[in-house]
Structures are given as structure tokens and as C-alpha cells.
Scaffold this motif. Structure first.
Motif, PDB file in Angstrom:
ATOM      1  N   GLU A   1       0.828  -1.203   0.000  1.00 30.76           N
ATOM      2  CA  GLU A   1       0.000   0.000   0.000  1.00 30.76           C
ATOM      3  C   GLU A   1       0.866   1.259   0.000  1.00 30.76           C
ATOM      4  OE1 GLU A   1      -3.341   2.220   2.763  1.00 30.76           O
ATOM      5  OE2 GLU A   1      -2.732   0.189   3.240  1.00 30.76           O
ATOM      6  N   VAL A   2       0.447   2.238  -0.801  1.00 34.87           N
ATOM      7  CA  VAL A   2       1.112   3.544  -0.808  1.00 34.87           C
ATOM      8  C   VAL A   2       0.591   4.322   0.384  1.00 34.87           C
ATOM      9  CG1 VAL A   2       1.442   5.704  -2.056  1.00 34.87           C
ATOM     10  CG2 VAL A   2       1.433   3.538  -3.307  1.00 34.87           C
ATOM     11  N   LEU A   3       1.495   4.664   1.315  1.00 39.93           N
ATOM     12  CA  LEU A   3       1.115   5.415   2.507  1.00 39.93           C
ATOM     13  C   LEU A   3       1.061   6.911   2.241  1.00 39.93           C
ATOM     14  CD1 LEU A   3       3.264   3.520   5.148  1.00 39.93           C
ATOM     15  CD2 LEU A   3       0.831   3.242   4.684  1.00 39.93           C
ATOM     16  N   ASP A   4       1.947   7.374   1.364  1.00 36.91           N
ATOM     17  CA  ASP A   4       2.013   8.800   1.062  1.00 36.91           C
ATOM     18  C   ASP A   4       2.913   8.973  -0.153  1.00 36.91           C
ATOM     19  OD1 ASP A   4       1.576  11.523   1.234  1.00 36.91           O
ATOM     20  OD2 ASP A   4       2.377  11.737   3.250  1.00 36.91           O
ATOM     21  N   SER A   5       2.976  10.184  -0.634  1.00 40.11           N
ATOM     22  CA  SER A   5       3.905  10.529  -1.710  1.00 40.11           C
ATOM     23  C   SER A   5       4.253  12.000  -1.546  1.00 40.11           C
ATOM     24  CB  SER A   5       3.272  10.276  -3.072  1.00 40.11           C
ATOM     25  OG  SER A   5       2.172  11.121  -3.279  1.00 40.11           O
ATOM     26  N   PHE A   6       5.339  12.388  -2.166  1.00 39.78           N
ATOM     27  CA  PHE A   6       5.671  13.803  -2.207  1.00 39.78           C
ATOM     28  C   PHE A   6       6.329  14.100  -3.531  1.00 39.78           C
ATOM     29  CE2 PHE A   6       9.299  11.772  -0.187  1.00 39.78           C
ATOM     30  CZ  PHE A   6      10.411  12.408  -0.714  1.00 39.78           C
ATOM     31  N   ALA A   7       6.244  15.348  -3.951  1.00 41.62           N
ATOM     32  CA  ALA A   7       6.777  15.738  -5.251  1.00 41.62           C
ATOM     33  C   ALA A   7       7.642  16.979  -5.099  1.00 41.62           C
ATOM     34  CB  ALA A   7       5.641  16.012  -6.218  1.00 41.62           C
ATOM     35  N   LEU A   8       8.678  17.024  -5.905  1.00 41.78           N
ATOM     36  CA  LEU A   8       9.524  18.205  -6.007  1.00 41.78           C
ATOM     37  C   LEU A   8       9.327  18.780  -7.405  1.00 41.78           C
ATOM     38  CD1 LEU A   8      12.851  16.848  -4.463  1.00 41.78           C
ATOM     39  CD2 LEU A   8      11.047  18.126  -3.327  1.00 41.78           C
ATOM     40  N   VAL A   9       9.087  20.078  -7.484  1.00 43.81           N
ATOM     41  CA  VAL A   9       8.859  20.739  -8.765  1.00 43.81           C
ATOM     42  C   VAL A   9       9.926  21.806  -8.929  1.00 43.81           C
ATOM     43  CG1 VAL A   9       7.182  22.011 -10.156  1.00 43.81           C
ATOM     44  CG2 VAL A   9       6.384  20.365  -8.452  1.00 43.81           C
ATOM     45  N   ALA A  10      10.639  21.750 -10.059  1.00 42.76           N
ATOM     46  CA  ALA A  10      11.732  22.703 -10.242  1.00 42.76           C
ATOM     47  C   ALA A  10      11.976  22.969 -11.721  1.00 42.76           C
ATOM     48  CB  ALA A  10      13.013  22.141  -9.615  1.00 42.76           C
ATOM     49  N   GLY A  11      12.702  24.035 -11.970  1.00 42.82           N
ATOM     50  CA  GLY A  11      13.206  24.297 -13.306  1.00 42.82           C
ATOM     51  C   GLY A  11      12.271  25.067 -14.208  1.00 42.82           C
ATOM     52  N   ASP A  12      12.591  25.005 -15.498  1.00 41.74           N
ATOM     53  CA  ASP A  12      11.871  25.776 -16.507  1.00 41.74           C
ATOM     54  C   ASP A  12      10.414  25.363 -16.619  1.00 41.74           C
ATOM     55  OD1 ASP A  12      14.125  27.229 -17.067  1.00 41.74           O
ATOM     56  OD2 ASP A  12      14.786  25.882 -18.667  1.00 41.74           O
ATOM     57  N   ALA A  13      10.117  24.099 -16.435  1.00 41.31           N
ATOM     58  CA  ALA A  13       8.728  23.651 -16.533  1.00 41.31           C
ATOM     59  C   ALA A  13       7.868  24.386 -15.518  1.00 41.31           C
ATOM     60  CB  ALA A  13       8.641  22.151 -16.306  1.00 41.31           C
ATOM     61  N   LEU A  14       8.383  24.587 -14.322  1.00 39.75           N
ATOM     62  CA  LEU A  14       7.646  25.299 -13.286  1.00 39.75           C
ATOM     63  C   LEU A  14       7.448  26.759 -13.678  1.00 39.75           C
ATOM     64  CD1 LEU A  14       6.390  25.495 -10.461  1.00 39.75           C
ATOM     65  CD2 LEU A  14       8.663  25.968  -9.595  1.00 39.75           C
ATOM     66  N   ALA A  15       8.506  27.394 -14.180  1.00 40.21           N
ATOM     67  CA  ALA A  15       8.410  28.797 -14.559  1.00 40.21           C
ATOM     68  C   ALA A  15       7.364  28.981 -15.648  1.00 40.21           C
ATOM     69  CB  ALA A  15       9.770  29.308 -15.020  1.00 40.21           C
ATOM     70  N   TYR A  16       7.331  28.075 -16.623  1.00 40.27           N
ATOM     71  CA  TYR A  16       6.342  28.167 -17.702  1.00 40.27           C
ATOM     72  C   TYR A  16       4.935  28.030 -17.135  1.00 40.27           C
ATOM     73  CZ  TYR A  16       3.476  27.078 -21.702  1.00 40.27           C
ATOM     74  OH  TYR A  16       2.473  27.081 -22.623  1.00 40.27           O
ATOM     75  N   ASP A  17       4.736  27.062 -16.255  1.00 36.32           N
ATOM     76  CA  ASP A  17       3.417  26.857 -15.668  1.00 36.32           C
ATOM     77  C   ASP A  17       2.958  28.086 -14.898  1.00 36.32           C
ATOM     78  OD1 ASP A  17       3.242  24.346 -16.728  1.00 36.32           O
ATOM     79  OD2 ASP A  17       3.710  23.303 -14.864  1.00 36.32           O
ATOM     80  N   LEU A  18       3.868  28.686 -14.133  1.00 32.72           N
ATOM     81  CA  LEU A  18       3.499  29.872 -13.356  1.00 32.72           C
ATOM     82  C   LEU A  18       3.173  31.039 -14.271  1.00 32.72           C
ATOM     83  CD1 LEU A  18       5.997  29.765 -10.357  1.00 32.72           C
ATOM     84  CD2 LEU A  18       3.550  29.342 -10.321  1.00 32.72           C
ATOM     85  N   ARG A  19       3.957  31.223 -15.332  1.00 30.39           N
ATOM     86  CA  ARG A  19       3.677  32.314 -16.270  1.00 30.39           C
ATOM     87  C   ARG A  19       2.326  32.104 -16.936  1.00 30.39           C
ATOM     88  NH1 ARG A  19       9.398  31.993 -17.448  1.00 30.39           N
ATOM     89  NH2 ARG A  19       8.909  30.537 -19.106  1.00 30.39           N
TER      90      ARG A  19
END
Length: 129
Positions: free
Chosen positions: A82-100
Motif C-alpha cells: 500500500e502507498v502510505l504517502d507521496s511527495f513531489a519536487l517541482v523545479a526548473g523551466d517547466a515550473l516557470a512556464y506553468d506559473l507564467r
């Protein structure tokens, strides 16, 4: 179903931390596996806290797993799968594009609302007398 509940407490100095709480007192220590892209991570620690019966889970995030885009880590109970939890790290140009893109969308929506509000004010002022 797992015999443990995992609650994130923090991500600090490259180490994800959470508290494992047994669903029933006296439950045997869990076997935890943390994976990224289906590859297990090394250095995962489970530290017992005898005073409370729960355990602290510490997951060091290796520097070589940090990259542009979204990196997702799964925390599983190895015995049940069973998956108890997960976490994600978001970084780089993909993040900047999404925010823009999000900011541009918000600006467009705000402009639409301003025009609708001005039109409403004009109609109300000229129609009511």
C-alpha cells in the motif's frame, strides 16, 4: 490495508520527514520502501519513539534525483504494497512556464471581470433614475 498511518511533518535540508502511527498498539515495525521512478532510495530511516509508540520516518532526497519538472516519490508499506504517502519536487523551466501561464490566465480573467463590472455599473447608472 496497512497497519500504519503516515503524516508528513516537514521537508527540511533535503530530508522529508513524517510520523508513522500504528492503527493498533503493539504493531510490528513497518517495512517502508521509498521509490522514485520505480527505483528504491537508499538511506531511509525509521526511528522508534518508545514514549509514544509511533515512529519517525526520514527520507533523504538524493541530489541526483532533483531535476527539471516534477519528481514524484512514493512511500509504500512493503509488506502490504500500500502507498502510505507521496511527495513531489517541482523545479526548473517547466515550473516557470506553468506559473507564467497561470498568471496570464489570471490576468485575462481579471480583465474580463473588470469589463463586466464596468458594464454593470454603466447599465445600473443609466437605467435607474
Amino acid at each position: 490495508m496497512s497497519d500504519w498511518t503516515l503524516t508528513k511533518t516537514r521537508l527540511f535540508e533535503g530530508v522529508w520527514e513524517g510520523v508513522l502511527v500504528p492503527t493498533e498498539p503493539g504493531t510490528a515495525a513497518p517495512e517502508i520502501e521509498v521509490t522514485h521512478l520505480q527505483q528504491p532510495l537508499d538511506g531511509v530511516e525509521i526511528i522508534a519513539r518508545p514514549d509514544s509508540g509511533d515512529r519517525v520516518l526520514r527520507v533523504p532526497v538524493p541530489a541526483d534525483r532533483i531535476a527539471d519538472g516534477v519528481q514524484t516519490f512514493l512511500i509504500r508499506d512493503r509488506s502490504s504494497g500500500e502507498v502510505l504517502d507521496s511527495f513531489a519536487l517541482v523545479a526548473g523551466d517547466a515550473l516557470a512556464y506553468d506559473l507564467r501561464a497561470e498568471i496570464a490566465l489570471l490576468r485575462e480573467e481579471l480583465d474580463l471581470l473588470k469589463r463586466a463590472f464596468r458594464r454593470h455599473c454603466l447599465e445600473t447608472a443609466s437605467g435607474g433614475g
